[in-house]
Write an enzyme that holds these catalytic residues in place. Structure first.
Site, PDB file in Angstrom:
ATOM      1  N   GLN A   1     -35.873  43.631  71.827  1.00 13.75           N
ATOM      2  CA  GLN A   1     -35.176  42.697  70.988  1.00 13.75           C
ATOM      3  C   GLN A   1     -34.058  42.034  71.462  1.00 13.75           C
ATOM      4  OE1 GLN A   1     -34.195  42.671  67.176  1.00 13.75           O
ATOM      5  NE2 GLN A   1     -36.253  41.493  66.281  1.00 13.75           N
TER       6      GLN A   1
ATOM      7  N   HIS B   1     -34.202  37.661  69.246  1.00 16.64           N
ATOM      8  CA  HIS B   1     -34.005  37.412  68.211  1.00 16.64           C
ATOM      9  C   HIS B   1     -33.300  36.069  67.202  1.00 16.64           C
ATOM     10  CE1 HIS B   1     -32.716  39.223  64.436  1.00 16.64           C
ATOM     11  NE2 HIS B   1     -32.509  40.222  64.338  1.00 16.64           N
TER      12      HIS B   1
ATOM     13  N   ARG C   1     -38.042  35.710  67.995  1.00 17.50           N
ATOM     14  CA  ARG C   1     -38.927  35.494  66.305  1.00 17.50           C
ATOM     15  C   ARG C   1     -38.509  34.693  64.605  1.00 17.50           C
ATOM     16  NH1 ARG C   1     -37.597  41.223  62.243  1.00 17.50           N
ATOM     17  NH2 ARG C   1     -39.712  41.445  61.750  1.00 17.50           N
TER      18      ARG C   1
ATOM     19  N   ASN D   1     -32.961  36.132  60.505  1.00 16.92           N
ATOM     20  CA  ASN D   1     -32.795  36.979  59.858  1.00 16.92           C
ATOM     21  C   ASN D   1     -30.979  36.728  60.088  1.00 16.92           C
ATOM     22  OD1 ASN D   1     -35.332  38.344  59.496  1.00 16.92           O
ATOM     23  ND2 ASN D   1     -34.939  39.670  60.603  1.00 16.92           N
TER      24      ASN D   1
ATOM     25  N   THR E   1     -33.497  47.898  63.710  1.00 19.49           N
ATOM     26  CA  THR E   1     -32.108  49.376  63.849  1.00 19.49           C
ATOM     27  C   THR E   1     -31.663  50.113  63.186  1.00 19.49           C
ATOM     28  OG1 THR E   1     -30.801  46.913  63.994  1.00 19.49           O
ATOM     29  CG2 THR E   1     -29.662  48.957  63.476  1.00 19.49           C
TER      30      THR E   1
ATOM     31  N   TYR F   1     -28.764  35.543  62.013  1.00 23.43           N
ATOM     32  CA  TYR F   1     -27.881  36.060  63.590  1.00 23.43           C
ATOM     33  C   TYR F   1     -27.709  34.789  64.131  1.00 23.43           C
ATOM     34  CZ  TYR F   1     -28.723  40.739  61.531  1.00 23.43           C
ATOM     35  OH  TYR F   1     -28.477  41.821  60.695  1.00 23.43           O
TER      36      TYR F   1
ATOM     37  N   ASN G   1     -34.010  32.459  52.235  1.00 26.10           N
ATOM     38  CA  ASN G   1     -32.954  32.417  51.483  1.00 26.10           C
ATOM     39  C   ASN G   1     -31.690  33.477  50.688  1.00 26.10           C
ATOM     40  OD1 ASN G   1     -31.766  31.176  50.121  1.00 26.10           O
ATOM     41  ND2 ASN G   1     -33.256  31.298  48.032  1.00 26.10           N
TER      42      ASN G   1
HETATM   43  C1  LIG Z   1     -34.280  49.678  58.988  1.00 26.13           C
HETATM   44  C2  LIG Z   1     -33.851  48.574  59.569  1.00 26.13           C
HETATM   45  C3  LIG Z   1     -33.726  47.669  60.122  1.00 26.13           C
HETATM   46  C4  LIG Z   1     -33.922  46.676  61.134  1.00 26.13           C
HETATM   47  N1  LIG Z   1     -33.670  45.744  61.829  1.00 26.13           N
HETATM   48  C5  LIG Z   1     -34.365  44.607  62.468  1.00 26.13           C
HETATM   49  C6  LIG Z   1     -33.012  44.171  63.571  1.00 26.13           C
HETATM   50  O1  LIG Z   1     -33.050  44.834  64.700  1.00 26.13           O
HETATM   51  N2  LIG Z   1     -34.615  43.096  63.839  1.00 26.13           N
HETATM   52  C7  LIG Z   1     -34.582  42.028  63.452  1.00 26.13           C
HETATM   53  O2  LIG Z   1     -35.456  41.599  63.670  1.00 26.13           O
HETATM   54  N3  LIG Z   1     -35.414  43.416  62.188  1.00 26.13           N
HETATM   55  C8  LIG Z   1     -35.093  43.984  62.176  1.00 26.13           C
HETATM   56  N4  LIG Z   1     -35.237  44.820  60.744  1.00 26.13           N
HETATM   57  C9  LIG Z   1     -36.614  43.935  59.915  1.00 26.13           C
HETATM   58  C10 LIG Z   1     -38.124  44.984  60.015  1.00 26.13           C
HETATM   59  O3  LIG Z   1     -38.186  43.960  61.521  1.00 26.13           O
HETATM   60  C11 LIG Z   1     -38.756  43.744  59.220  1.00 26.13           C
HETATM   61  O4  LIG Z   1     -38.832  42.703  58.583  1.00 26.13           O
HETATM   62  C12 LIG Z   1     -38.505  43.870  57.310  1.00 26.13           C
HETATM   63  O5  LIG Z   1     -38.476  45.246  57.701  1.00 26.13           O
HETATM   64  C13 LIG Z   1     -39.827  43.863  56.549  1.00 26.13           C
HETATM   65  O6  LIG Z   1     -41.577  44.205  57.516  1.00 26.13           O
HETATM   66  P1  LIG Z   1     -41.962  45.696  56.437  1.00 26.13           P
HETATM   67  O7  LIG Z   1     -42.835  45.503  55.463  1.00 26.13           O
HETATM   68  O8  LIG Z   1     -43.054  46.427  57.492  1.00 26.13           O
HETATM   69  O9  LIG Z   1     -40.865  47.013  55.922  1.00 26.13           O
HETATM   70  C14 LIG Z   1     -34.512  45.820  59.882  1.00 26.13           C
HETATM   71  C15 LIG Z   1     -35.709  46.837  58.997  1.00 26.13           C
HETATM   72  C16 LIG Z   1     -35.474  48.142  58.224  1.00 26.13           C
HETATM   73  C17 LIG Z   1     -35.852  48.490  57.019  1.00 26.13           C
END
Ligand SMILES: Cc1cc2nc3c(=O)[nH]c(=O)nc-3n(C[C@H](O)[C@H](O)[C@H](O)COP(=O)(O)O)c2cc1C
Length: 370
Positions: free
Chosen positions: A102, A177, A229, A180, A28, A182, A235
């Protein structure tokens, strides 16, 4: 194996060939035009810049007006939104990339300000005690409205309609989705789902909404174009408090997913330290690889080395990267060249405009290998 880097090998998702196994995770970024929740020309540029990914999964995109929970997020339920997304999918396809959208329903992770003063929908009237990002800044969440059976059925249909719009927009597939904290995750969790009807109580009942959503989307898309996903060890993040039933619930769900020939199962390693919690699993890929028979995508905290290793060890087929893709639009190319990686700027994750969005440069030709 390409230079001993399995991340750079191509991968077949049925009839879709991914150029590599470096997936851009959904993120996002709050840059949509809020009047109609449409992606803009900036989105076109942003995703085009990242089309070297084996697969792009877009930011969470709300499936209906009722599904929204954050400002300036795009939707996928109107013709105007599908038209605007079409510019994104065309740009990515022109560069040889692949892109899934997504599909997102925030459920209780929302605020009455998004719903003309009405409470957000959720499985049960349990406040996540979290914060919602409204036009007036961060605000405390409220006690949501427990969905009626009619509202549950309507929401399943909203997922289906959004899936159809995603098809109209030229996506290669959709990711549900269900993670996380939702709406769908709220159905899975015993603390957020206190229902006593067929959508609550037993593990099977708490998973029912999710499988109804998959089945409805499957009326529009083949199974091989649907990804899901899940975040089994989530937690105390996004309002979710795990319980002793969390892992058995996900074990049941993931076992049952074997009956579908899905595009992929996208799992997250724990977002927080759960090593002290004996009923949670701290190595998700390792735990679920023997259980899930299809394509397994793993996320959270991976870098080039860890990503190559998890595939080499046989614990995942694809690896998704989120924050690294913000600051390194050409991430697979950098992996190939063993180049330095740029650091992301957290201050511009959710701010408007091109800063921190489309202004991260690609690797310069003359950059020296590390
Ligand atoms: C700016 C930002 C926005 C995110 N938005 C979403 C999202 O819209 N949907 C989702 O499933 N996860 C979202 N996440 C989680 C990421 O997909 C991911 O699980 C998380 O950043 C850990 O991965 P990384 O270590 O590669 O950053 C978001 C993470 C970040 C940093």
């Amino acid at each position: 194996m390409k230079d001993n880097q399995p991340l750079l090998e191509s991968y077949k998702l049925e009839d879709l060939t991914l150029n590599n196994r470096v997936v851009m995770a959904p993120m996002t970024r709050n840059r949509a035009d809020n009047s109609e929740s449409v992606p803009t020309d900036l989105h076109v540029e942003y995703y085009k810049q990242r089309s070297g990914a084996g697969l792009i999964i877009t930011e969470g995109s709300q499936i209906s007006e009722r599904a929204v929970g954050y400002i300036n997020t795009p939707g996928i339920y109107t013709d105007a939104q599908a038209e605007a997304w079409k510019k994104v999918t065309n740009a990515v396809h022109e560069e040889g990339g692949k892109i899934f959208i997504q599909l997102w329903h925030c459920g209780r992770m929302s605020h009455p300000k998004f719903h003309d003063g009405e409470k957000p929908l959720a499985p049960s009237a349990v406040n996540p005690n979290a914060q919602s990002f409204t036009k007036d800044g961060f605000e405390d969440t409220v006690e949501p409205k427990a969905m009626s059976l009619v509202e549950i059925k309507e929401t399943v249909q909203e997922f289906k309609k959004a899936a159809q719009k995603a098809k109209d927009a030229g996506f290669d597939g959709v990711e549900i989705h269900s993670s996380n904290g939702y709406l769908i995750h709220q159905f899975f969790n015993k603390n957020s789902n206190k229902r006593t009807d067929e959508y609550g109580g037993s593990i099977q009942n708490r998973a029912r909404f999710f499988f109804e959503v998959i089945d409805a989307i499957n009326e529009v898309w083949e199974e091989t174009k649907i990804g899901v996903r899940l975040n089994p060890s989530l937690n105390e993040v996004f309002g979710i408090i795990a319980t002793e039933e969390s892992i058995p619930t996900f074990d049941y769900i993931i076992e049952k997913l074997n009956a579908y020939n899905l595009a992929y199962l996208h799992l997250s390693e724990p977002f927080t330290d759960v090593s002290e919690i004996d009923y949670l699993v701290s190595e998700i890929a390792k735990h679920y690889r023997p259980i899930y028979k299809g394509t397994l995508m793993i996320n959270a905290g991976f870098d080039q080395e860890k990503g190559n290793n998890v595939i080499k060890e046989g614990n995942a087929d694809l690896v998704s990267f989120a924050k690294l893709f913000i600051s390194n639009p050409d991430l697979p190319n950098r992996f190939e060249k063993n180049a330095d990686l740029a650091k992301w700027d957290e201050d511009t994750f959710y701010t408007p405009g091109s800063k921190g969005y489309t202004d991260y440069p690609k690797l310069k030709e003359e950059t020296v290998n590390k």
